[in-house]
Design a protein around this motif. Structure first.
Motif, mmCIF file in Angstrom:
data_model
loop_
_atom_site.group_PDB
_atom_site.id
_atom_site.type_symbol
_atom_site.label_atom_id
_atom_site.label_comp_id
_atom_site.label_asym_id
_atom_site.label_seq_id
_atom_site.Cartn_x
_atom_site.Cartn_y
_atom_site.Cartn_z
ATOM 1 N N GLU A 102 -2.428 9.264 5.434
ATOM 2 C CA GLU A 102 -3.787 8.743 5.563
ATOM 3 C C GLU A 102 -3.791 7.231 5.763
ATOM 4 O OE1 GLU A 102 -6.663 10.565 5.874
ATOM 5 O OE2 GLU A 102 -5.084 12.073 6.114
ATOM 6 N N PHE A 103 -2.896 6.524 5.079
ATOM 7 C CA PHE A 103 -2.860 5.069 5.245
ATOM 8 C C PHE A 103 -2.422 4.694 6.656
ATOM 9 C CE2 PHE A 103 -0.584 1.017 5.192
ATOM 10 C CZ PHE A 103 -1.595 0.173 4.718
ATOM 11 N N ASN A 156 0.821 -1.207 0.000
ATOM 12 C CA ASN A 156 0.000 0.000 0.000
ATOM 13 C C ASN A 156 0.863 1.268 0.000
ATOM 14 O OD1 ASN A 156 -3.175 -0.415 0.507
ATOM 15 N ND2 ASN A 156 -2.048 -2.118 1.448
ATOM 16 N N HIS A 181 2.998 2.661 -3.374
ATOM 17 C CA HIS A 181 2.273 3.334 -4.457
ATOM 18 C C HIS A 181 1.994 4.800 -4.137
ATOM 19 C CE1 HIS A 181 1.744 -0.279 -6.782
ATOM 20 N NE2 HIS A 181 1.169 -0.905 -5.781
ATOM 21 N N SER A 182 2.393 5.279 -2.975
ATOM 22 C CA SER A 182 2.100 6.649 -2.576
ATOM 23 C C SER A 182 2.747 7.644 -3.539
ATOM 24 C CB SER A 182 2.606 6.917 -1.156
ATOM 25 O OG SER A 182 2.017 6.027 -0.235
ATOM 26 N N SER A 183 1.940 8.590 -4.016
ATOM 27 C CA SER A 183 2.451 9.608 -4.933
ATOM 28 C C SER A 183 2.688 10.937 -4.233
ATOM 29 C CB SER A 183 1.476 9.812 -6.100
ATOM 30 O OG SER A 183 0.203 10.229 -5.628
ATOM 31 N N GLN A 184 2.212 11.059 -2.986
ATOM 32 C CA GLN A 184 2.415 12.268 -2.203
ATOM 33 C C GLN A 184 2.411 11.901 -0.727
ATOM 34 O OE1 GLN A 184 -0.865 14.991 -2.795
ATOM 35 N NE2 GLN A 184 -2.328 13.334 -3.033
ATOM 36 N N SER A 185 2.928 12.786 0.094
ATOM 37 C CA SER A 185 3.006 12.515 1.527
ATOM 38 C C SER A 185 1.632 12.244 2.129
ATOM 39 C CB SER A 185 3.670 13.694 2.247
ATOM 40 O OG SER A 185 5.007 13.842 1.840
ATOM 41 N N HIS A 186 0.619 12.903 1.623
ATOM 42 C CA HIS A 186 -0.736 12.727 2.138
ATOM 43 C C HIS A 186 -1.172 11.266 2.071
ATOM 44 C CE1 HIS A 186 -4.956 13.672 2.963
ATOM 45 N NE2 HIS A 186 -5.274 12.912 1.933
ATOM 46 N N ASP A 187 -0.752 10.541 1.024
ATOM 47 C CA ASP A 187 -1.139 9.137 0.875
ATOM 48 C C ASP A 187 -0.565 8.300 2.013
ATOM 49 O OD1 ASP A 187 -2.347 9.860 -1.516
ATOM 50 O OD2 ASP A 187 -0.562 9.385 -2.694
ATOM 51 N N VAL A 188 0.690 8.542 2.362
ATOM 52 C CA VAL A 188 1.326 7.814 3.469
ATOM 53 C C VAL A 188 0.628 8.140 4.780
ATOM 54 C CG1 VAL A 188 3.460 7.456 4.762
ATOM 55 C CG2 VAL A 188 3.546 7.785 2.274
#
Length: 214
Positions: free
Chosen positions: A110-111, A98, A101-108
């Motif tokens: 939130e996960f 998961n 695949h993060s394209s921005q810090s926000h993805d990390v």
């Protein structure tokens, strides 16, 4: 169950950490006798060292740590709840799949905020030029730190006489690996950004002026 340590050094760090790493490896072996591995990589002016031991409990075969995929690196010690893992997949592999695949810090961010269960971790994403680390909101798994102007050490174990102290469990942290014009050994080349588990973070508990709350 497993254990790990992580070391971040700036390019001018001249500290001899041999005794510390030898003691940590000795302690970690007893937590993870099935496998041990180390991975080191340069990120700009920084040197990153990941060391992990594994006690094989889940999956059809051990999922080696430090876990690596497409340049990302994960150290994970814990268990995740309320997730139906595919057959023979470990929680470490699930988390890495998961996060990579993060394209921005926000993805990390939130996960990691959505994960449930006890755990401590360190995650590096080269494209985002950042490191994240922390432990669950209840602090059920230990994570210790030693921070100096030229290096940061994170470890799931400690030993008597070391300078390692507990990482606060009121959120998780991001280090942005930005270059600095100051090239001295004592230059502070990184800062910590805190992402609280809740808006009511106890800032006094952090005890450091170079930690920014996001």
């Amino acid at each position: 169950m497993c254990g790990f340590y992580f070391i971040l050094r700036n390019g001018q760090c001249c500290c001899d950490l041999t005794y510390l790493t030898d003691r940590l490896k000795e302690a970690l072996y007893h937590r993870g006798p099935d496998a041990q591995d180390i991975y080191e990589v340069n990120a700009g002016n920084f040197r990153l060292s990941f060391y992990a031991t594994l006690l094989w409990l889940r999956g059809s075969e051990p999922f080696q740590q430090p876990a690596k995929k497409n340049g990302t690196v994960l150290l994970w010690n814990g268990d995740i709840y309320d997730v139906s893992l595919p057959e023979n997949m470990s929680d470490t592999e699930y988390i890495l799949n998961n996060l990579e695949h993060s394209s921005q810090s926000h993805d990390v961010i939130e996960f990691m905020k959505c994960l449930k269960g006890p755990g401590s971790w360190v995650f590096f994403h080269p494209s985002l030029n950042s490191i994240w680390f922390g432990r669950d909101v209840f602090g059920r798994h230990s994570l210790l730190q030693e921070k100096t102007p030229c290096h940061l050490i994170l470890s799931s174990v400690g030993f008597q006489g070391s300078n390692l102290i507990e990482v606060p469990a009121n959120g998780f942290f991001q280090i942005e690996l930005n270059e600095s014009e100051d090239k001295s050994c004592n230059a502070a080349h990184f800062e910590l950004n805190l992402y609280p588990w809740s808006v009511k973070s106890d800032l006094e508990k952090l005890g450091s002026s170079d930690i920014k709350t996001r």
